[in-house]
Design an enzyme around this catalytic site. Structure first.
Site, mmCIF file in Angstrom:
data_model
loop_
_atom_site.group_PDB
_atom_site.id
_atom_site.type_symbol
_atom_site.label_atom_id
_atom_site.label_comp_id
_atom_site.label_asym_id
_atom_site.label_seq_id
_atom_site.Cartn_x
_atom_site.Cartn_y
_atom_site.Cartn_z
ATOM 1 N N GLN A 64 -2.697 1.660 -7.295
ATOM 2 C CA GLN A 64 -3.519 1.301 -8.442
ATOM 3 C C GLN A 64 -4.488 2.391 -8.844
ATOM 4 O O GLN A 64 -5.032 2.361 -9.963
ATOM 5 C CB GLN A 64 -4.315 0.029 -8.132
ATOM 6 C CG GLN A 64 -5.401 0.219 -7.075
ATOM 7 C CD GLN A 64 -6.054 -1.070 -6.656
ATOM 8 O OE1 GLN A 64 -5.442 -1.890 -5.974
ATOM 9 N NE2 GLN A 64 -7.305 -1.265 -7.074
ATOM 10 N N ASN A 121 -0.133 -3.936 0.162
ATOM 11 C CA ASN A 121 -1.308 -3.492 -0.578
ATOM 12 C C ASN A 121 -0.881 -2.630 -1.766
ATOM 13 O O ASN A 121 0.312 -2.343 -1.945
ATOM 14 C CB ASN A 121 -2.231 -2.706 0.366
ATOM 15 C CG ASN A 121 -3.663 -2.652 -0.118
ATOM 16 O OD1 ASN A 121 -3.995 -3.127 -1.207
ATOM 17 N ND2 ASN A 121 -4.533 -2.045 0.666
#
Length: 335
Positions: free
Chosen positions: A133, A298
């Protein structure tokens, strides 16, 4: 909270009581860190980054000397303070929606004894490669695409990487705030309202807020609804996870998570104040530690943790507070 503070202070005190390296060794390790992670600093911040690195390096070493069931390691976040890390890499926005969740929570009549002893949706082909991200609080979008990608693969037999950027840019009407955070349930609602979500390649990730451009791509996956799993109920969560990958929220701002590198995370200092959206990709049992675990994907890249994953302790006799809060807000989409 008092226990958490005491644990952190004890670790820092142990790490700083006596330097573990000479100044020359710290400098050499910092140079290697800069090269490995391609870091670039302004002249006026170099010494601050070096000080952060030394403190985090010692903290990691102090933890590993305790021979716990999980290990820490210096990673790309080692030049940051905890406050800076929290501000840049987390983005789950807590919303008190317990009443709404209760109206959207089924009670499946299934015994956990009938479930598989372990499940790994990555090995089953229902999880895309680990994504990153970047310095955008869009974790909620990655958690959302992860569970939708899994549900779509299970239902249609096709694994398609879906667009986090579309959720970042286009789901504000549902309450999400792009890089400033959001919720997976709100992202599910956007996908339903929009009639689907585009592929990653058609609407690529930029790691920054942008103007919605969903009209320029064709939806590649759709969902009909989403379901909230009963909170703080490991049995219900296991039942749901045996069927598909699940979007979950956790607390990830503590050093035990920031520098996690392997083993089963089993530590009260992990916390329960939800601030990060991730994907529950399975569960199992770890033989070396003799602990049951949840397998969590994650969105900080494959260089973090176990190739982008973390194992968090499971079946802790109701002490859900020791699981980083992962049973606090699970949900999943239906195709």
């Amino acid at each position: 909270m008092f226990v958490k503070i005491c644990v952190v202070l004890a670790l820092v005190a142990l790490a700083t009581a006596a330097p573990l390296h000479t100044q020359e060794q710290y400098q050499g390790l910092f140079r290697a860190f800069i090269k490995q992670h391609n870091k670039h600093y302004h002249v006026d911040e170099f010494h601050v980054r070096f000080a952060n690195f030394k403190q985090n390096l010692d903290l990691v070493a102090a933890h590993n000397m305790q021979k716990k069931s999980f290990r820490l390691a210096v990673n790309a976040f080692a030049d940051m303070t905890q406050e800076e890390f929290r501000s840049k890499f987390l983005g789950y926005r807590v919303l008190d929606n317990a009443h709404l969740r209760s109206k959207n929570t089924p009670t499946p009549n299934v015994s956990t004894a009938a479930l598989p002893a372990s499940v790994d949706w990555n090995k089953k082909g229902a999880v895309t490669p680990v994504k990153n991200q970047g310095q955008c609080g869009s974790c909620w979008a990655f958690s959302t695409t992860g569970s939708v990608e899994g549900a779509w693969q299970i239902a249609k037999g096709q694994l398609v990487s879906l667009s986090e950027q579309q959720l970042v840019d286009c789901s504000s009407a549902q309450g999400n705030q792009g890089c400033n955070g959001g919720l997976m349930d709100q992202a599910f609602q956007y996908i339903i309202t929009n009639g689907g979500i585009c592929t990653e390649s058609a609407y690529p990730y930029t790691g920054a807020d942008g103007t919605c451009a969903s009209s320029g791509c064709t939806s590649a996956a759709t969902i009909s609804s989403f379901t909230d799993v009963t909170i703080n109920d490991e049995n219900k969560l296991q039942i749901a996870n045996a069927q598909q990958p699940i979007s979950i929220a956790i607390e990830a701002d503590q050093s035990v998570f920031q520098f996690y590198s392997g083993g089963v995370l089993d530590d009260a200092s992990c916390g329960v104040n939800l601030d990060h959206g991730v994907l529950l990709a399975g569960y199992g049992h770890d033989q070396p530690s003799n602990k049951d675990f949840w397998l969590v994907k994650n969105s900080w890249g494959a260089s973090w943790g176990l190739n982008g994953y973390i194992m968090i302790v499971r079946n802790v006799n109701g002490q859900w507070a020791r699981q980083c809060g992962l049973t606090s807000a699970p949900s999943y989409p239906t195709i």
